[in-house]
Motif scaffolding. Structure first.
Motif, mmCIF file in Angstrom:
data_model
loop_
_atom_site.group_PDB
_atom_site.id
_atom_site.type_symbol
_atom_site.label_atom_id
_atom_site.label_comp_id
_atom_site.label_asym_id
_atom_site.label_seq_id
_atom_site.Cartn_x
_atom_site.Cartn_y
_atom_site.Cartn_z
ATOM 1 N N THR A 179 0.813 -1.216 0.000
ATOM 2 C CA THR A 179 0.000 0.000 0.000
ATOM 3 C C THR A 179 0.845 1.265 0.000
ATOM 4 O O THR A 179 0.535 2.226 -0.684
ATOM 5 N N VAL A 180 1.935 1.220 0.797
ATOM 6 C CA VAL A 180 2.737 2.436 0.894
ATOM 7 C C VAL A 180 3.892 2.455 -0.110
ATOM 8 O O VAL A 180 4.767 3.324 -0.048
ATOM 9 N N GLY A 181 3.912 1.479 -0.996
ATOM 10 C CA GLY A 181 4.913 1.481 -2.055
ATOM 11 C C GLY A 181 6.298 1.062 -1.611
ATOM 12 O O GLY A 181 7.306 1.532 -2.119
ATOM 13 N N ARG A 182 6.319 0.130 -0.632
ATOM 14 C CA ARG A 182 7.592 -0.369 -0.153
ATOM 15 C C ARG A 182 7.680 -1.848 -0.477
ATOM 16 O O ARG A 182 6.665 -2.515 -0.508
ATOM 17 N N THR A 183 8.882 -2.357 -0.699
ATOM 18 C CA THR A 183 9.009 -3.778 -1.024
ATOM 19 C C THR A 183 9.581 -4.554 0.161
ATOM 20 O O THR A 183 10.646 -4.195 0.667
ATOM 21 N N VAL A 184 8.860 -5.592 0.591
ATOM 22 C CA VAL A 184 9.440 -6.548 1.539
ATOM 23 C C VAL A 184 9.255 -7.947 0.960
ATOM 24 O O VAL A 184 8.303 -8.191 0.231
ATOM 25 N N HIS A 185 10.193 -8.821 1.271
ATOM 26 C CA HIS A 185 10.111 -10.198 0.789
ATOM 27 C C HIS A 185 9.887 -11.100 1.994
ATOM 28 O O HIS A 185 10.679 -11.078 2.927
ATOM 29 N N LEU A 208 -4.204 -5.263 13.872
ATOM 30 C CA LEU A 208 -4.097 -5.381 12.412
ATOM 31 C C LEU A 208 -5.236 -4.686 11.668
ATOM 32 O O LEU A 208 -5.141 -4.468 10.468
ATOM 33 N N ARG A 209 -6.293 -4.329 12.384
ATOM 34 C CA ARG A 209 -7.388 -3.611 11.713
ATOM 35 C C ARG A 209 -6.987 -2.177 11.400
ATOM 36 O O ARG A 209 -7.616 -1.506 10.595
ATOM 37 N N LYS A 210 -5.946 -1.715 12.096
ATOM 38 C CA LYS A 210 -5.565 -0.306 11.962
ATOM 39 C C LYS A 210 -4.230 -0.141 11.237
ATOM 40 O O LYS A 210 -3.198 -0.583 11.717
ATOM 41 N N GLU A 211 -4.309 0.528 10.114
ATOM 42 C CA GLU A 211 -3.119 0.751 9.303
ATOM 43 C C GLU A 211 -2.027 1.485 10.109
ATOM 44 O O GLU A 211 -0.861 1.164 10.009
ATOM 45 N N ASN A 212 -2.456 2.457 10.935
ATOM 46 C CA ASN A 212 -1.438 3.232 11.658
ATOM 47 C C ASN A 212 -0.761 2.415 12.756
ATOM 48 O O ASN A 212 0.357 2.707 13.162
#
Ligand SMILES: Nc1nc2c(ncn2[C@@H]2O[C@H](COP(=O)(O)OP(=O)(O)OP(=O)(O)O)[C@@H](O)[C@H]2O)c(=O)[nH]1
Ligand SMILES: [Mg+2]
Length: 267
Positions: A28-34, A231-235
């Motif tokens: 969503t925030v445009g970051r890559t994690v593997h 986990l319901r809260k993005e922040n």
């Protein structure tokens, strides 16, 4: 320099679910994690699996061919992983570049971070490969319903801390299940004194001395501090990730990159 989270914690504490949600948040925030699966018994994944221990060894095969039970079989698989750090893991890691961010979804068996050296050697290998690693220990929020459970959860976290010697972040998972928020405050940053008196209330008088020692131990490692994760809260996910990033010094370089990429430049 690579970055890695080692996601550990008791069985069912929400490690794989955390990995899935972290993956989605980063998308969503445009970051890559593997996300890497280190559980040879896992079958279903809600995240794309970047690396998978089951390509090296599968628990089913081990149980069938060696006649081991599920826990002994798991330890066998993990020891096999340990024997293959220099070839399998090294080859897999070669697929990743500097600056890549890996998240290792570990099995829940507590043995793995109590007395067998597998994870410690795994971590040492990652460090040699130039990864900054952080242990992310998840404890189910249901553990705070009872001070004795909470202390045993802390002790398990402590044993991981002592074994792994990594920067360490404690997370209280499944916050959506906590209805009594007042109790919660007592546990996120608990006063040793309060914990001790709760523990003494719960247990027979002959445990008083042991309780005091336990609380001093836990307090001495200044580890009785948990970050809540809802986990319901993005922040909430964002906050947890920021704390972990801070531990592994992820960010300064990344900030530069974010600045390089300015969507406003397009118009
Ligand atoms: N309500 C709620 N349930 C959760 C949350 N996270 C995980 N669960 C549930 O808890 C159970 C275990 O979650 P997993 O993510 O598989 O836990 P795990 O730590 O990976 O488990 P193992 O790999 O078996 O050790 C599942 O039924 C999940 O749906 C959460 O934030 N809230
Ligand atoms: Mg799991």
């Amino acid at each position: 320099m690579g970055y890695a989270q080692l996601v550990i914690g008791p069985a069912g504490s929400g490690k794989s679910t955390y990995c899935t949600n972290l993956y989605q948040h980063c998308e969503t925030v445009g970051r890559t994690v593997h996300i890497v699966n280190l559980d040879p018994a896992a079958e279903n994944f809600d995240y794309p699996v970047a690396m998978d221990i089951r390509e090296l060894i599968s628990l089913d095969d081990v149980m069938e061919e060696l006649g081991l039970g599920p826990n002994g079989g798991l330890l066998y698989c993990m020891e096999h992983l340990e024997d293959n750090l220099d070839d399998w893991l090294t080859e897999e890691l070669d697929n990743y570049l500097d600056d890549d961010y890996l998240v290792f979804d570990c099995p829940g068996q507590i043995e793995l971070f109590s007395h067998v050296p597998v994870l410690r050697n795994f971590v040492e290998h990652l460090k040699r490969k130039n990864f900054n690693v952080c242990a992310v220990y998840l404890l189910d929020s249901q553990f705070i319903t009872d001070v004795t459970k909470f202390i045993s959860g802390c002790m398990a976290s402590l044993s991981a801390m002592v074994q792994l010697e990594l920067p360490h972040v404690n997370i209280l998972s499944k916050m959506d299940l906590v209805t009594n928020k007042r109790d919660l405050e007592d546990y996120l940053n608990p006063e040793p004194r309060v914990l001790l008196s709760e523990l003494n209330k719960r247990m027979a008088p002959q445990f008083a001395k042991l309780n005091k020692t336990l609380i001093e131990l836990v307090d001495g490692y200044s580890m009785v501090s948990f970050i809540p994760l809802d986990l319901r809260k993005e922040n909430s996910i964002q906050y947890v990730l920021a704390q972990i990033d801070n531990c592994i010094q992820y960010g300064e370089d990344a900030d530069v990159k974010v600045k390089d990429f300015d969507p406003e430049d397009d118009d």
